[in-house]
Design an enzyme around this catalytic site. Structure first.
Site, short mmCIF file in Angstrom:
data_model
loop_
_atom_site.label_atom_id
_atom_site.label_comp_id
_atom_site.label_asym_id
_atom_site.label_seq_id
_atom_site.Cartn_x
_atom_site.Cartn_y
_atom_site.Cartn_z
N TYR A 61 0.50 -1.51 0.22
CA TYR A 61 0.38 0.06 -0.11
C TYR A 61 0.76 0.85 0.03
O TYR A 61 1.51 1.44 0.78
CB TYR A 61 -0.87 -0.36 1.80
N SER A 207 -13.57 -5.24 1.60
CA SER A 207 -14.51 -5.03 1.28
C SER A 207 -14.76 -5.82 1.12
O SER A 207 -16.51 -5.81 0.55
CB SER A 207 -13.94 -4.92 -0.56
N GLY A 212 -17.22 -0.41 -1.33
CA GLY A 212 -18.06 1.40 -0.75
C GLY A 212 -19.53 1.14 -2.18
O GLY A 212 -20.29 1.75 -1.62
#
Length: 343
Positions: A61, A207, A212
């Site tokens: 990341y 997730s 989202g």
């Protein structure tokens, strides 16, 4: 805000908050530009104060910048209050990505993560993606040595097939498998979840809000920055989204009846999957952190679980969950140990 309950993750002794915090989006990388460092450190501290103590990062990341951020956030006595998870195996450099699990790389990655995080020991160390050139027993052998040396406490795998999980677990107990699991990503339920349950391995759902989508539906796609990897995910493409947005609409209707938000309903569904399941929703906003914690208070009856599952059955979604399906669990079997010739 109520304190978040604790749970045992896996059967090796690791105890974490029943909901974790995915930190990936806090720094520049997969989900577009990062956020101001001071704001993100404040968010991490707010999470810890609320009882969210299971923090998830990776050396990929940024790359690297996310671990540095966590290292800064955990100064001043915070380290003792958290369970820190990071990952190795996705080697990003010179504009290319390589998946590696060879022993020298495992060790070098761990030592570099310890430096960036500025800690003596990593609580949970995952192989982020499986190197299909290296027998999983070889990778696990080096991880086992790192446990014996006190550099890591527990070992995890991410996006690994059932066979790979079994082979790895035979070398050294696997504490957790991280996988994508949400109302609209359910391919793991057939083989991987039952394998983890059988072996006493914890399940960490990344997730859990469908990247989202289960928070804001198709609107989310319209607001993504140009360098957000979600733009490439097949199920977010216009030709699939027209069909997929109906799932969000139905989840929203049910959430309205329940008096919660769609994201809380979707997250509560993951929380109801069993005592050994810990979702790690990511956020960069304190208001969303509070909402996510609120999902722990949403109770679902068997009938409501069934209703949600009928809305989002495994075949209800159009398009793949990842733009790079070759890097997911369905393609992670490794060669037999007998084939390995160390350099």
């Amino acid at each position: 805000m109520e304190m978040v309950r604790r749970m045992k993750l896996g059967s090796q002794g690791l105890e974490v908050s029943a909901q974790g915090l995915g930190c990936m989006s806090m720094t520049t990388g997969y989900y577009g530009p990062g956020k101001p460092e001071t704001d993100m450190i404040d968010l991490i501290h707010r999470a810890i104060e609320s009882g969210i103590t299971f923090l998830d990062t990776s050396d990929s990341y940024g790359p690297h910048t996310n671990e540095v951020l966590l290292g800064k956030a955990l100064k001043g006595g915070m380290r003792e209050r958290v369970q820190l998870a990071t990952k190795f195996g996705v080697n990003i450099g010179n504009g290319s990505t390589e998946i590696r699990g060879d022993p020298a790389y495992v060790r070098a990655s761990c030592e570099a993560s310890l430096r960036r995080l500025d800690v003596d020991c990593i609580d949970l160390y995952y192989q982020h993606r499986i190197d299909t050139r290296v027998p999983i027993e070889v990778t696990m052998g080096e991880l086992k040595k790192l446990v014996e040396e006190g550099k890591i406490k527990y070992i995890g795998l991410s996006e690994a097939s059932a066979l790979t999980i079994r082979r790895a677990h035979a070398v050294h107990p696997i504490t957790a498998v991280q996988l994508e699991w949400s109302l609209w990503t359910r391919d793991v339920e057939e083989e991987i979840i039952p394998t983890c349950q059988e072996l006493g391995i914890g399940i960490v759902a990344y997730s859990p809000l469908g990247r989202g989508f289960l928070s804001s539906g198709s609107k989310m796609v319209e607001t993504l920055s140009t360098d957000d990897v979600r733009k490439d995910i097949p199920r977010f493409k216009p030709e699939n989204m027209e069909h997929n947005k109906k799932i969000f609409e139905q989840v929203s209707e049910m959430a309205a009846r329940k008096g919660c938000t769609p994201s809380q309903l979707a997250l509560a569904w993951v929380h109801h999957q069993g005592k050994n399941v810990c979702p790690i929703p990511g956020t960069t906003k304190i208001e969303n952190l509070k909402k996510n914690i609120g999902a722990l208070a949403v109770d679902l009856t068997e009938e409501e679980m069934a209703e949600l599952e009928s809305i989002a059955s495994a075949d209800a979604v159009k398009g793949d969950r990842n733009a790079y399906m070759s890097l997911t669990w369905s393609n992670t079997d490794t060669p037999p140990l007998s084939s390995w010739k160390p350099e």
